[in-house]
Design a protein around this motif. Structure first.
Motif, PDB file in Angstrom:
ATOM      1  N   ILE A 107       0.947  -1.340   0.220  1.00  0.00           N
ATOM      2  CA  ILE A 107      -0.109  -0.069  -0.010  1.00  0.00           C
ATOM      3  C   ILE A 107       0.822   1.100   0.119  1.00  0.00           C
ATOM      4  O   ILE A 107       0.671   2.264  -0.912  1.00  0.00           O
ATOM      5  CB  ILE A 107      -1.123   0.023   1.293  1.00  0.00           C
ATOM      6  N   LEU A 108       2.018   1.405   0.790  1.00  0.00           N
ATOM      7  CA  LEU A 108       2.802   2.482   0.650  1.00  0.00           C
ATOM      8  C   LEU A 108       3.558   2.592  -0.679  1.00  0.00           C
ATOM      9  O   LEU A 108       3.629   3.685  -1.158  1.00  0.00           O
ATOM     10  CB  LEU A 108       3.990   2.253   1.819  1.00  0.00           C
ATOM     11  N   HIS A 109       3.831   1.243  -1.146  1.00  0.00           N
ATOM     12  CA  HIS A 109       4.381   1.555  -2.592  1.00  0.00           C
ATOM     13  C   HIS A 109       3.350   2.335  -3.497  1.00  0.00           C
ATOM     14  O   HIS A 109       3.722   3.061  -4.259  1.00  0.00           O
ATOM     15  CB  HIS A 109       4.679   0.206  -3.112  1.00  0.00           C
ATOM     16  N   ALA A 110       2.084   1.738  -3.333  1.00  0.00           N
ATOM     17  CA  ALA A 110       1.074   2.302  -4.313  1.00  0.00           C
ATOM     18  C   ALA A 110       0.991   3.806  -4.095  1.00  0.00           C
ATOM     19  O   ALA A 110       0.767   4.551  -5.134  1.00  0.00           O
ATOM     20  CB  ALA A 110      -0.362   1.681  -3.982  1.00  0.00           C
ATOM     21  N   LEU A 111       0.673   4.250  -2.809  1.00  0.00           N
ATOM     22  CA  LEU A 111       0.636   5.723  -2.717  1.00  0.00           C
ATOM     23  C   LEU A 111       1.857   6.353  -3.281  1.00  0.00           C
ATOM     24  O   LEU A 111       1.688   7.412  -3.748  1.00  0.00           O
ATOM     25  CB  LEU A 111       0.557   5.972  -1.115  1.00  0.00           C
ATOM     26  N   GLY A 150      -1.307   7.885   7.789  1.00  0.00           N
ATOM     27  CA  GLY A 150      -2.287   7.411   9.052  1.00  0.00           C
ATOM     28  C   GLY A 150      -3.252   6.575   8.683  1.00  0.00           C
ATOM     29  O   GLY A 150      -3.878   5.824   9.533  1.00  0.00           O
ATOM     30  N   ARG A 151      -3.784   6.742   7.520  1.00  0.00           N
ATOM     31  CA  ARG A 151      -4.847   5.783   6.951  1.00  0.00           C
ATOM     32  C   ARG A 151      -4.136   4.262   7.061  1.00  0.00           C
ATOM     33  O   ARG A 151      -5.109   3.387   7.179  1.00  0.00           O
ATOM     34  CB  ARG A 151      -5.203   5.946   5.530  1.00  0.00           C
ATOM     35  N   LEU A 152      -3.116   4.242   7.055  1.00  0.00           N
ATOM     36  CA  LEU A 152      -2.620   2.600   7.034  1.00  0.00           C
ATOM     37  C   LEU A 152      -2.867   2.129   8.470  1.00  0.00           C
ATOM     38  O   LEU A 152      -2.569   0.755   8.683  1.00  0.00           O
ATOM     39  CB  LEU A 152      -1.218   2.516   6.767  1.00  0.00           C
ATOM     40  N   ILE A 153      -2.913   2.889   9.624  1.00  0.00           N
ATOM     41  CA  ILE A 153      -2.836   2.514  11.047  1.00  0.00           C
ATOM     42  C   ILE A 153      -4.263   1.780  11.251  1.00  0.00           C
ATOM     43  O   ILE A 153      -5.357   2.647  11.536  1.00  0.00           O
ATOM     44  CB  ILE A 153      -2.436   3.441  11.892  1.00  0.00           C
ATOM     45  N   THR A 154      -4.517   0.279  11.331  1.00  0.00           N
ATOM     46  CA  THR A 154      -5.638  -0.180  11.616  1.00  0.00           C
ATOM     47  C   THR A 154      -5.696  -0.659  13.175  1.00  0.00           C
ATOM     48  O   THR A 154      -6.669  -1.289  13.355  1.00  0.00           O
ATOM     49  CB  THR A 154      -5.783  -1.256  10.565  1.00  0.00           C
ATOM     50  N   GLU A 155      -4.720  -0.585  13.938  1.00  0.00           N
ATOM     51  CA  GLU A 155      -4.800  -0.964  15.204  1.00  0.00           C
ATOM     52  C   GLU A 155      -3.558  -0.112  16.120  1.00  0.00           C
ATOM     53  O   GLU A 155      -2.635   0.061  15.677  1.00  0.00           O
ATOM     54  CB  GLU A 155      -4.314  -2.623  15.297  1.00  0.00           C
ATOM     55  N   ARG A 156      -4.178   0.271  17.168  1.00  0.00           N
ATOM     56  CA  ARG A 156      -3.334   0.824  18.152  1.00  0.00           C
ATOM     57  C   ARG A 156      -3.617   0.035  19.641  1.00  0.00           C
ATOM     58  O   ARG A 156      -4.504  -0.172  20.045  1.00  0.00           O
ATOM     59  CB  ARG A 156      -3.881   2.502  18.452  1.00  0.00           C
ATOM     60  N   VAL A 157      -2.451  -0.002  20.082  1.00  0.00           N
ATOM     61  CA  VAL A 157      -2.192  -0.959  21.324  1.00  0.00           C
ATOM     62  C   VAL A 157      -1.236  -0.270  22.169  1.00  0.00           C
ATOM     63  O   VAL A 157      -0.307   0.619  22.012  1.00  0.00           O
ATOM     64  CB  VAL A 157      -1.707  -2.389  21.020  1.00  0.00           C
ATOM     65  N   SER A 158      -1.505  -0.772  23.941  1.00  0.00           N
ATOM     66  CA  SER A 158      -0.393  -0.162  24.589  1.00  0.00           C
ATOM     67  C   SER A 158       0.563  -1.463  24.750  1.00  0.00           C
ATOM     68  O   SER A 158       0.497  -2.520  24.030  1.00  0.00           O
ATOM     69  CB  SER A 158      -1.165  -0.053  25.991  1.00  0.00           C
TER      70      SER A 158
END
Ligand SMILES: [Zn+2]
Ligand SMILES: [Zn+2]
Length: 345
Positions: free
Chosen positions: A177-181, A311-319
């Motif tokens: 996805i980063l490559h596509a952008l 930021g759109r690539l971030i699909t999970e945030r954890v501690s």
């Protein structure tokens, strides 16, 4: 402080370790975001050749300067850390290919990394442009993605993705996805992604791929033919470990086409059989890339503070305490990026 320590392959432990002590000319970073990379998952499962145990993993790091000794950014400054520390003197370093440094050390590999409350950044890193200010308005979690983006920039520079290119990307994981952008940003006229996982097909579409092909073989050949009016692609980027480099793959490229070997290959695919005359008669270029340099890192931060919404690539945030859940998120390939954004303390 708390840290996620890899004690041995297969044994990631959350435990209290000694706080790092600021070394001469170095700095102590209060880690604010450290994103999880497929390499972390791989290292936990199988180890890695440069890994020394026990080790705090994490190499995609952003945070606030907590303490410093002398040079470099001031206490309280927001920074992103380039994961490699290099000698600056060997032939590779002198030609600006620091990622090929003979004496490179890497956070989260042979130095403790960012899955901890604090990180020691040694003097060599502070001195050799290893610490970058995070531009105003950029979140820590987005800044942490500068490293994976910088690796993509290295690959696309080497394979010269440019204005009007048709680009075929294998894999719709975070790297694909980063490559596509990035390819769009560099002026690609068409971006086609090959991704077998159904749930990632929709994801790839949502990031603006012109076409997502879910299978390889004849189906891919036919769709590639149609998409490029029979001309073939200018560039192919292999951002998946499961792609065999063979004659069928080379046939998807236009004469003079270029191919980037961005991902490493598993053992059984690393020794391909292909007709080298295809490379000769059709002037096909195959280019490897591995990691990135501080110059790529700088360009990545510029893009993140400008046109690229990573930021759109971030699909999970954890501690930090929930790091296993983040690792699972990366391993199961359900979403894209998982980031540790809360370090307790
Ligand atoms: Zn990584
Ligand atoms: Zn060097």
């Amino acid at each position: 402080m708390m840290a996620a320590v890899l004690e041995a392959p297969g044994n990631l432990t959350l435990r209290v370790v000694e706080d790092p002590v600021c070394s001469e000319g170095g700095l102590i970073l209060k880690v604010e975001a450290c994103s999880i990379c497929s390499t972390d998952v791989k290292m936990i499962r199988r180890g890695q050749k440069d890994l020394v145990y026990p080790r705090i993993l994490g190499h995609e790091i952003a945070g606030t300067v907590f303490e410093r000794d002398g040079i470099g950014p001031r206490v309280g400054e927001r920074v992103q850390v380039f994961p490699g520390i290099f000698c600056g003197r060997c032939p590779s370093c002198r030609r600006g290919a620091e990622n090929m440094c003979e004496r490179i050390r890497i956070f989260g590999f042979n130095l403790d990394g960012g899955f901890a409350e604090y990180l020691l950044v040694p003097r060599e890193s502070v001195r050799n442009s290893g610490v970058f200010p995070v531009p105003d308005g950029v979140k820590f979690e987005d800044a942490a993605l500068a490293e994976p983006l910088a690796c993509c920039i290295n690959a696309q520079e080497r394979v010269e993705v440019g204005e009007g290119d048709s680009v075929l990307i294998f894999g719709a994981g975070p790297a694909g996805i980063l490559h596509a952008l990035l390819a769009r940003e560099r002026g690609a006229s068409m971006v086609v992604i090959v991704e077998p996982l159904e749930r990632r097909v929709d994801l790839a579409r949502s990031f603006g791929a012109d076409l997502v092909v879910s299978s390889g073989g004849e189906d891919l050949a036919a769709q590639a033919d149609e998409a490029t009016d029979g001309k073939g692609f200018d560039v192919a980027i292999l951002a998946s470990r499961d792609v065999a480099v063979d004659d069928d793959l080379l046939a998807l490229l236009t004469p003079g086409g270029r191919m980037s070997l961005f991902s490493g290959f598993p053992f059984d695919l690393a020794a391909p059989r292909l007709d080298l005359n295809q490379l000769h008669y059709r002037e096909i270029l195959i280019v490897g890339s591995y990691g990135c340099t501080p110059a790529h890192n700088r360009r990545a931060l510029d893009l993140i503070s400008g046109p690229l919404d990573v930021g759109r690539l971030i699909t999970e945030r954890v501690s930090l305490a929930e790091i296993s859940r983040g690792m699972e998120h990366a391993d199961k390939r359900e979403g894209l990026k998982a980031v540790v954004t809360d370090f307790g303390g």
